[in-house]
Design a protein around this motif. Structure first.
Motif, short mmCIF file in Angstrom:
data_model
loop_
_atom_site.label_atom_id
_atom_site.label_comp_id
_atom_site.label_asym_id
_atom_site.label_seq_id
_atom_site.Cartn_x
_atom_site.Cartn_y
_atom_site.Cartn_z
N GLY A 170 0.79 -1.24 0.00
CA GLY A 170 0.00 0.00 0.00
C GLY A 170 0.81 1.28 0.00
O GLY A 170 0.35 2.31 -0.50
N ARG A 173 1.04 3.47 -3.09
CA ARG A 173 -0.04 4.39 -3.43
C ARG A 173 -0.02 5.62 -2.52
O ARG A 173 -0.16 6.74 -2.96
CB ARG A 173 -1.40 3.69 -3.31
CG ARG A 173 -2.53 4.50 -3.92
CD ARG A 173 -3.90 3.95 -3.58
NE ARG A 173 -4.24 4.22 -2.18
CZ ARG A 173 -4.99 3.42 -1.44
NH1 ARG A 173 -5.49 2.30 -1.92
NH2 ARG A 173 -5.26 3.75 -0.19
N TRP A 174 0.16 5.37 -1.23
CA TRP A 174 0.06 6.44 -0.23
C TRP A 174 1.26 7.39 -0.31
O TRP A 174 1.11 8.60 -0.23
CB TRP A 174 -0.07 5.81 1.15
CG TRP A 174 -0.15 6.79 2.27
CD1 TRP A 174 0.81 7.08 3.20
CD2 TRP A 174 -1.27 7.64 2.60
NE1 TRP A 174 0.37 8.04 4.07
CE2 TRP A 174 -0.92 8.40 3.74
CE3 TRP A 174 -2.55 7.82 2.05
CZ2 TRP A 174 -1.77 9.34 4.33
CZ3 TRP A 174 -3.40 8.74 2.65
CH2 TRP A 174 -3.01 9.49 3.76
N HIS A 275 -18.44 2.69 7.15
CA HIS A 275 -18.36 4.08 6.67
C HIS A 275 -19.25 4.29 5.46
O HIS A 275 -19.30 3.45 4.54
CB HIS A 275 -16.93 4.53 6.40
CG HIS A 275 -16.20 3.79 5.33
ND1 HIS A 275 -16.30 4.13 4.00
CD2 HIS A 275 -15.36 2.73 5.39
CE1 HIS A 275 -15.53 3.31 3.30
NE2 HIS A 275 -14.95 2.44 4.10
N ASP A 287 -17.22 -1.72 -0.23
CA ASP A 287 -16.44 -0.71 0.50
C ASP A 287 -17.18 0.61 0.49
O ASP A 287 -16.98 1.42 -0.39
CB ASP A 287 -15.05 -0.59 -0.13
CG ASP A 287 -14.11 0.25 0.71
OD1 ASP A 287 -14.44 0.52 1.88
OD2 ASP A 287 -13.04 0.63 0.20
N GLU A 321 -14.19 8.06 5.77
CA GLU A 321 -13.09 7.15 6.09
C GLU A 321 -12.04 7.16 5.00
O GLU A 321 -10.85 7.13 5.28
CB GLU A 321 -13.65 5.72 6.26
CG GLU A 321 -12.65 4.73 6.87
CD GLU A 321 -11.92 3.89 5.83
OE1 GLU A 321 -11.10 3.06 6.24
OE2 GLU A 321 -12.15 4.07 4.61
N GLU A 322 -12.49 7.22 3.76
CA GLU A 322 -11.58 6.99 2.63
C GLU A 322 -10.47 8.04 2.50
O GLU A 322 -9.33 7.69 2.21
CB GLU A 322 -12.35 6.89 1.31
CG GLU A 322 -13.27 5.68 1.18
CD GLU A 322 -12.51 4.35 1.12
OE1 GLU A 322 -11.27 4.36 1.20
OE2 GLU A 322 -13.17 3.31 1.04
N ASN A 323 -10.82 9.29 2.68
CA ASN A 323 -9.78 10.30 2.45
C ASN A 323 -9.76 11.38 3.54
O ASN A 323 -9.84 12.56 3.24
CB ASN A 323 -9.91 10.92 1.06
CG ASN A 323 -11.28 11.53 0.81
OD1 ASN A 323 -12.24 11.24 1.53
ND2 ASN A 323 -11.39 12.38 -0.19
N GLY A 324 -9.70 10.92 4.78
CA GLY A 324 -9.59 11.91 5.85
C GLY A 324 -9.86 11.38 7.24
O GLY A 324 -9.28 11.84 8.22
N LEU A 325 -10.74 10.38 7.34
CA LEU A 325 -11.13 9.81 8.64
C LEU A 325 -11.76 10.86 9.54
O LEU A 325 -11.80 10.70 10.76
CB LEU A 325 -9.92 9.17 9.33
CG LEU A 325 -10.23 8.06 10.35
CD1 LEU A 325 -10.76 6.83 9.65
CD2 LEU A 325 -9.02 7.68 11.19
N ASP A 349 -15.63 -3.36 7.69
CA ASP A 349 -15.09 -2.59 6.57
C ASP A 349 -14.06 -3.42 5.80
O ASP A 349 -12.99 -2.95 5.43
CB ASP A 349 -14.47 -1.28 7.06
CG ASP A 349 -13.94 -0.43 5.91
OD1 ASP A 349 -14.41 -0.61 4.77
OD2 ASP A 349 -13.04 0.40 6.14
N ALA A 392 -10.59 1.34 11.00
CA ALA A 392 -10.08 2.72 10.95
C ALA A 392 -11.01 3.69 11.69
O ALA A 392 -10.55 4.49 12.52
CB ALA A 392 -9.93 3.14 9.49
N HIS A 420 -12.15 -0.31 -4.45
CA HIS A 420 -11.83 0.98 -5.08
C HIS A 420 -11.85 0.94 -6.61
O HIS A 420 -11.12 1.69 -7.25
CB HIS A 420 -10.45 1.50 -4.61
CG HIS A 420 -10.36 1.77 -3.15
ND1 HIS A 420 -9.21 2.21 -2.54
CD2 HIS A 420 -11.28 1.67 -2.16
CE1 HIS A 420 -9.40 2.35 -1.24
NE2 HIS A 420 -10.65 2.03 -0.98
#
Lengths: 453, 453
Positions: A170, A173-174, A275, A287, A321-325, A349, A392, A420
């Motif tokens: 991962g 990507r991150w 989420h 997801d 959840e996906e881009n910030g939590l 999740d 998460a 995704h």
């Protein structure tokens, strides 16, 4: 398989021993109710087909908030409320192109979520390939400067749980864009985080290191990645990429919470959640539409069986959840502010696939207590409760008030084929697999409510 | 699911304890080899796409025999041979019609395998509906005579394992025609044996009671069954059905056997197998192309890892499981004739889905011995070894020489959505799920070979 030897088949049920405890009877009742009348699938059908994907800050995310609120109100939960939370807003745009310069064939690609756009006319540059992000980190600046970096790290197929391969790979990507930018790259392309060989690119989020220039980032399908790798091995390849994604100001959004009030210890709260946001592709079915719909269905099941919980039980649809939590953080912040006591939180999740176990982020003695409950489940549903990752969205609760965080572990083999992607749609969800997850969580909530931790 | 909290994910592996026994190391080696180099999926792709469905006595079944023989020869197994066996030959024909008289809309239907055809112009008669075959058995002859019987028994959704619902409801397919004929019916239609609501009819076999007239028999999709049931509740319904299926003389066919010779106890044989024939719809992917390709891959894995078995290990592709079990019976007959000693036989005939456990038809002390091996497996693969059903093809060995018969138990939730339908195709098979089944069987064969029973 034919039907010969009917009687021998009956043996199969021997795996579910007939210990006649009340708990076993209750768990069976919960499973029977969910498998017969569970609404997780029909709710998911609405979420996927009438609303669709729901990236934070989008109109669809807003629709999903008010629709789930109404669903829980219509089910007659004791209290349904929203928690305001500001969320980031990123929009993919309508220009997403990756191709080999001089070729008309597009490579199957999706911008990585949060990526900045390219210049208006796109970027054209030579590509330099790395087998993984560690190799990139060791690279000389002179080999990377002015180029597009391609990180072709593949899943390690020997891990039984594909989530392990996901977390290992991962980082490309991150962090890929930041590491590439630190070496002077003008763009980055990664091999999709996928356990299969197909033509679906997988998006997801990236984090930009503020110290370096923000460069545009794409994920290629695994087939396109192989194609590109082959070309590169044959000689210099120039790539063209174009993207008109955009960042906007934060937008007001909400967590959605439904509650059944506890009759004896209302101040002890048990959360079950997922989420509500998703990526902006497919339908966000596995997801994490499944986790949200399952959570609502858990509370519905309690009402249908007329179980009056001792403790307060909440279904929580976390936002972003996906881009910030942001939703998970906000939930924990408000819990602290309101002096709420969350004894346990369960998150679904990891897809709506057939359940295999629970993993628990909590003290050893509490895990040990829960492990005694494994025998209450049919072995073809929950076969273990072990130390592990919770989830998460609920993890901030673990930090702020030491809540025992529990993750539903469905089978992982299919999840990272569609996670995704445009293929994360209702048609990939099997109704009974989904319901078995719902029933497993409802049973665990029942036990947590009966006995605490 | 996002990538936050990478490190927490690592917890997940805690479910696989690091006990450092040789067996654990070997099981891990087997899984690694299969997940990295396993050929089950690619072989299955050939079987499904280059050959297709393979009803006993068909040209495709013959092709599959000689192709699997060649595959095993090319892998260099010590011995590859055929066992001649005469099999029944039934051909569906090209006229399969079920519709409500006066309507142009066809009901989704497949003739039940082995059904006699209708008269050339079809049959037209009133329909009488029963909720299940038990209700039909109690019916008055006067209510049934001259009519078409519709048995609308649905799966009991509360069973965790769908195979239990299949065996309970299955009698309506196997005996429906005979029971209906005994009451003077002219035809029978059943609700498909399916765990889902969709428009795929499921075929399968029936048995005619020689005492009664043989009447034609169809299975309707579950959606078509609901449609018909609704019409019947509204008033008298006349049905038209037409079928030109045919029975032919028995045909010569073969079991296909590949063997690795034992180095220490060659006279003790361990079988791993599936059935090569399928129904004449779809591609026979999960039923039972998967079991056959897995079995070949088990022996390939032994060779790839250079494991020299102490005992003799055989991959057996049984012929004619679906409508006769002739191959399974012949195999046991020859084993007896040749004074072979089969200590254990494993069958994979419940789909190529993610494995959950093994069920064993054998003496309690032997099962107990095997249960100690469960801890060698990751909990997300084999989580139990329990008393239970072994498999149809290997069951004659259990009768003739008390062989311990072991069934691979994959997750059952998806199997009876596609079993015996046009939807049983390669695209329904997940490569990693399939390979985990292969690796589970290869590991069990390894342990059986090391320690006997």
């Amino acid at each position: 398989m034919t039907i010969y030897l009917f009687i021998l088949f009956a043996f199969v049920t021997a795996s579910f021993s007939q210990e006649n405890s009340n708990d076993k009877i209750m768990v069976k009742k919960v499973f029977d109710e969910v498998l017969t009348n569970g609404t997780s699938y029909e709710l998911l059908e609405h979420l996927c087909k009438k609303i669709g994907h729901r990236l934070s800050g989008s109109e669809n995310a807003e629709k999903a908030v008010f629709w789930t609120k109404k669903v829980m109100e219509d089910y007659g939960f004791d209290r349904v409320f929203l928690q305001e939370v500001m969320v980031p807003k990123w929009v993919r745009g309508d220009q997403e192109i990756v191709k080999i310069d001089g070729s008309n064939e597009m490579l199957s690609a999706l911008a990585i979520g949060g990526s900045v756009g390219t210049e208006e006319n796109g970027i054209k540059a030579d590509v330099v390939m790395f087998h993984n992000i560690t190799d990139l980190e060791k690279a000389d600046k002179s080999d990377v400067e002015g180029k597009i970096v391609f990180i072709n790290g593949a899943f390690n197929q020997t891990y039984i749980r594909t989530s392990q391969a996901y977390s290992e790979t991962g980082r490309q990507r991150w962090q890929g864009a930041s590491v590439a930018a630190s070496l002077g790259a003008v763009g980055v392309i990664i091999r999709s985080l996928s356990s299969s060989l197909d033509d679906f690119p997988h998006t997801g989020s990236l984090g930009y290191d503020e110290k370096h220039k923000k460069i545009p980032a794409f994920a290629l399908s695994t087939i396109a990645s192989n194609k590109l790798a082959t070309k590169i091995k044959m000689g210099t390849v120039k790539l063209f990429m174009k993207l008109n994604s955009k960042w906007y100001d934060d937008v007001k959004s909400y967590n959605v919470v439904g509650e059944l009030k506890g009759s004896e210890k209302p101040d002890e709260i048990i959360v079950v959640g997922g989420h509500l946001d998703s990526w902006d592709v497919g339908e966000g079915a596995h997801d994490d539409g499944t986790g949200c719909m399952q959570s609502i269905d858990v509370l519905r099941t309690f009402k249908a069986l007329n179980i009056k919980p001792k403790r307060t039980i909440r279904a929580v649809m976390f936002m972003n959840e996906e881009n910030g939590l942001r939703g998970g953080l906000k939930y924990a912040e408000l819990a602290k502010e309101n002096k709420e006591n969350h004894i346990a939180a369960i998150e679904s999740d990891a897809g709506g696939f057939t359940p295999r176990g629970f993993s628990v982020d909590g003290a050893a003695d509490k895990i040990e207590k829960m492990q005694k409950w494994v025998s209450l489940f049919d072995k073809n549903t929950i076969s273990y409760i072990d130390a592990g990752y919770g989830g998460a969205d609920i993890s901030p609760l673990n930090k702020t008030q030491n809540t025992v965080c529990i993750g539903l572990n469905p089978d992982t083999q299919r999840y990272f084929t569609l996670h995704h992607t445009n293929n994360d749609v209702l048609e990939q969800v099997n109704k009974r697999e989904l319901l078995l997850g719902t029933a497993s969580m409802a049973s665990l909530v029942y036990l947590l409510d009966q006995y605490g931790l």
